[in-house]
Structures are given as structure tokens and as C-alpha cells.
Scaffold this motif. Sequence first.
Motif, mmCIF file in Angstrom:
data_model
loop_
_atom_site.group_PDB
_atom_site.id
_atom_site.type_symbol
_atom_site.label_atom_id
_atom_site.label_comp_id
_atom_site.label_asym_id
_atom_site.label_seq_id
_atom_site.Cartn_x
_atom_site.Cartn_y
_atom_site.Cartn_z
ATOM 1 N N UNK A 151 10.925 -12.738 1.676
ATOM 2 C CA UNK A 151 9.709 -12.621 1.281
ATOM 3 C C UNK A 151 9.163 -12.755 2.800
ATOM 4 N N UNK A 152 7.585 -11.493 3.010
ATOM 5 C CA UNK A 152 7.460 -11.508 4.257
ATOM 6 C C UNK A 152 5.877 -11.512 3.670
ATOM 7 N N UNK A 153 5.317 -12.826 4.650
ATOM 8 C CA UNK A 153 3.964 -12.967 4.402
ATOM 9 C C UNK A 153 2.746 -11.903 4.839
ATOM 10 N N UNK A 154 1.615 -12.817 5.148
ATOM 11 C CA UNK A 154 0.536 -11.742 5.288
ATOM 12 C C UNK A 154 0.396 -11.808 6.662
ATOM 13 N N UNK A 155 1.784 -12.526 8.305
ATOM 14 C CA UNK A 155 1.845 -12.628 9.504
ATOM 15 C C UNK A 155 2.835 -11.107 9.341
ATOM 16 N N UNK A 156 3.188 -11.165 9.029
ATOM 17 C CA UNK A 156 4.416 -10.017 8.878
ATOM 18 C C UNK A 156 5.430 -10.507 10.054
ATOM 19 N N UNK A 157 5.650 -12.002 9.946
ATOM 20 C CA UNK A 157 6.629 -12.100 10.809
ATOM 21 C C UNK A 157 8.270 -11.569 9.879
ATOM 22 N N UNK A 158 8.324 -10.786 11.662
ATOM 23 C CA UNK A 158 9.981 -10.260 11.584
ATOM 24 C C UNK A 158 9.984 -8.642 10.089
ATOM 25 N N UNK A 159 8.740 -8.577 9.619
ATOM 26 C CA UNK A 159 9.028 -7.311 8.247
ATOM 27 C C UNK A 159 9.961 -6.309 9.958
ATOM 28 N N UNK A 160 10.107 -6.086 10.802
ATOM 29 C CA UNK A 160 10.542 -4.770 11.131
ATOM 30 C C UNK A 160 12.059 -5.416 11.370
ATOM 31 N N UNK A 161 12.373 -6.685 11.319
ATOM 32 C CA UNK A 161 14.059 -6.988 11.813
ATOM 33 C C UNK A 161 14.421 -7.145 10.111
ATOM 34 N N UNK A 162 13.797 -7.116 8.770
ATOM 35 C CA UNK A 162 14.078 -7.243 7.548
ATOM 36 C C UNK A 162 14.642 -5.329 6.881
ATOM 37 N N UNK A 163 13.376 -4.944 7.541
ATOM 38 C CA UNK A 163 13.699 -3.416 7.659
ATOM 39 C C UNK A 163 14.930 -2.886 8.127
ATOM 40 N N UNK A 164 14.723 -2.892 8.872
ATOM 41 C CA UNK A 164 16.237 -2.376 10.080
ATOM 42 C C UNK A 164 17.557 -3.177 8.883
ATOM 43 N N UNK A 165 18.047 -4.200 8.561
ATOM 44 C CA UNK A 165 18.706 -5.257 7.923
ATOM 45 C C UNK A 165 19.037 -4.361 6.224
ATOM 46 N N UNK A 166 17.913 -4.054 5.660
ATOM 47 C CA UNK A 166 17.437 -3.137 4.133
ATOM 48 C C UNK A 166 18.223 -1.864 4.047
ATOM 49 N N UNK A 167 17.272 -1.074 5.670
ATOM 50 C CA UNK A 167 17.541 0.074 5.060
ATOM 51 C C UNK A 167 18.369 1.004 6.178
ATOM 52 N N UNK A 168 18.902 0.120 6.761
ATOM 53 C CA UNK A 168 19.951 0.653 7.295
ATOM 54 C C UNK A 168 19.622 1.397 8.159
ATOM 55 N N UNK A 169 18.796 1.835 8.946
ATOM 56 C CA UNK A 169 17.947 2.493 9.614
ATOM 57 C C UNK A 169 17.478 4.054 8.847
ATOM 58 N N UNK A 170 16.969 4.076 7.563
ATOM 59 C CA UNK A 170 16.477 4.683 6.912
ATOM 60 C C UNK A 170 17.662 5.445 5.931
ATOM 61 N N UNK A 171 18.853 5.339 5.887
ATOM 62 C CA UNK A 171 20.145 5.181 5.381
ATOM 63 C C UNK A 171 19.742 4.915 3.915
ATOM 64 N N UNK A 172 19.056 3.723 3.526
ATOM 65 C CA UNK A 172 19.478 2.788 2.358
ATOM 66 C C UNK A 172 18.535 2.154 1.820
ATOM 67 N N UNK A 173 17.555 2.657 0.420
ATOM 68 C CA UNK A 173 16.982 2.950 -0.053
ATOM 69 C C UNK A 173 16.690 1.225 -0.405
ATOM 70 N N UNK A 174 15.349 0.794 -0.797
ATOM 71 C CA UNK A 174 14.769 -0.633 -0.743
ATOM 72 C C UNK A 174 13.632 -0.779 -1.872
ATOM 73 N N UNK A 175 14.059 -1.355 -2.106
ATOM 74 C CA UNK A 175 12.713 -2.329 -3.417
ATOM 75 C C UNK A 175 11.702 -3.294 -3.099
ATOM 76 N N UNK A 176 10.494 -2.813 -2.983
ATOM 77 C CA UNK A 176 9.630 -3.451 -2.068
ATOM 78 C C UNK A 176 8.346 -4.004 -3.235
ATOM 79 N N UNK A 177 8.092 -5.463 -3.018
ATOM 80 C CA UNK A 177 7.179 -5.781 -4.301
ATOM 81 C C UNK A 177 6.731 -6.485 -4.063
ATOM 82 N N UNK A 178 5.047 -6.401 -4.489
ATOM 83 C CA UNK A 178 3.857 -7.686 -4.231
ATOM 84 C C UNK A 178 4.495 -8.865 -5.041
ATOM 85 N N UNK A 179 4.753 -9.708 -3.526
ATOM 86 C CA UNK A 179 5.106 -11.013 -4.434
ATOM 87 C C UNK A 179 4.061 -11.820 -6.073
#
Length: 319
Positions: free
Chosen positions: A175-203
Amino acid sequence: MRLLFVVDPIETFKIHKDTTYVMMREAQRRGHTVAVCEPQEIFWLRGGLVTAPVRTIALLDAPQEGQPWWQVLTEGEEALSHFDAVLMRKDPPFDSEFFYTTHLLTQVEREGGRVFNRPASLREHPEKLDILEFAAFIGPTLVTRSAQRIRAFHAEHGDIILKPLDGMGGMGIFRVGADGLNLGSIIETLNQQGQTSVMVQRYIPDIVKGDKRVLLIDGEVVPHALARIPQGNEIRGNMAVGGKAVAQPLSARDREIAAALGPVLAQRGLLLVGLDIIGDFVTEINVTSPTGFQEITRQTGFDVAAMYLDALERRVAAR
């Protein structure tokens, strides 16, 4: 009927909560024969039928957790199509080997066997992506490999959930709140530098009331949901990560969703489906090995396994 359950090793079953276990017990109570095999043991040789080493078992009375709860009656190689029904109950993840097993089970159908859930439908209904077909019943959702699109979705909705498409049991959910804390790191972890698809949903704030599992059996809804309620500071309600399971009556919205999706999924050969619903929105459609039978039955008295065996018997008899 002679029933073959394609399962993980029965030695690993936690019988106090395992849904496949109570399916077997209800089948035996009705006089049906119960047999098991493991997916990695299934094979096909040109000129023959899809076959596996099979154990026919009898379930023991009053078993103790951690002790053998079965007795082997017979064992040997047998064609899967010789059984009245094959029940695919291998737990996720839906990986390449699961996918290949569904192809072998499709061959079982060609040879005259009956498989539940239908293998082609298992392939065509990935549990997270399946909600795309029913967009009227889901919240704001994005599927992408793009970090830029994820950031734009976060900017629009403020509070979001990110998860891998192949996760199970709450694995890899952030979960990433309005402050965006760690969003970049989480994206990198999940999408593997753009190689893997991710699902994102509104909380969905209603998660605090539980992530509801609503079961559909041959298109008909079980009259109680199982709310998996997050505990402590956890955002995930999955029982695998400590969520508290509370059975509760269906809401009007639960019934509306079930009435819309149930007949469609049943017509495709999905005898058992588990809808995950948070608040008013479907978040996942589980078809590989839905669970929750024992918890609902213990808390409400409604015998979910009996409802399932009724539906299975009807399907086999209607052949």
C-alpha cells in the motif's frame, strides 16, 4: 462415483481447515470412492491415455492434526479418464507447470474424462486479471509494466494498492499513501525494471471490515461470505498472513455481484469459484483451488461441502 483428486501431497494437508479434505470426507460419506494423485506424476505416452500413479484411500474417523488421516486401499497406475470425475485441486501459484498440467487434463477430456474446474477455463481465467471482464463491478484498476503509468495512477487516486499478478496468499502486496513514500522502490521491486506486469488498484477503506470470500458453486452463491479481517497494522486480510476469518451473511451487493457473475462462470465449466470482494468491489476471481468451506460451516452450520457434492453429482449425472 470414483473421484480422483489432483492435489499437493496429502501429507501436507492441514485437515482442520483444508477445503479439499472436507470435499473428500463428504464424498466418502456418500459412498463415493476417493483417490488421489499429484500433478507432477501425471504423464502421457503416445498410443496410451493420460495416466498417473494413483492411490485409492479411505479417510479415517477422528484423525489427529499432524497424524495420518487416511489409509491406502490400493495403488497403481491408472488412466485419469477412467474416473467418473477428476477434481483439479492443486494450490496456486499458477506457474508454467500448473499451466502444462491443465493441458494434460484437457487431453483427459478428449479421452472422455470429466475435469472440474474445466482445464481450459483455468487457463482462460487468471485470478487477478479475470476481473477485467467484469469491469462494472471493480474499483479503479490499472495493469501495466510502466512505472510512469503507475505514478500517474497514484497521482490521480492518492492511496493505492500494488500487487504482482502471480502472487497468492497476500504475497507481494504493497500500500502506498498520498505521500508516495517508497513508491519508486516498490515499483522497481514489482515490475522488475519494466519486465513484469503489475496490478494497481485504488485502496478500498472497507478492507478494515474484511476481504470477503464469496463462494459460487455451479453458479449458485453460498449464503454466507467469509470475511478475512486484517489484524494489527496489517493491510492484508489473507488467512495466510494472520487475517481473522469471520463468516457473515451476504450483503445485497454481494448477491448482486454473484447473480451477475455466477451463471457466466458456471457455463464455462467453473464448478467452484471464490470471489474476493472488498466493500462493493470485486478484487479477484479465484478458480484454481478456492477455500473457506470449513470456516463457513463451523461458524454458520451451513454445509458447504454438501452443496459442492450435490453440484458435482448433478454435473456427472447430466453427462
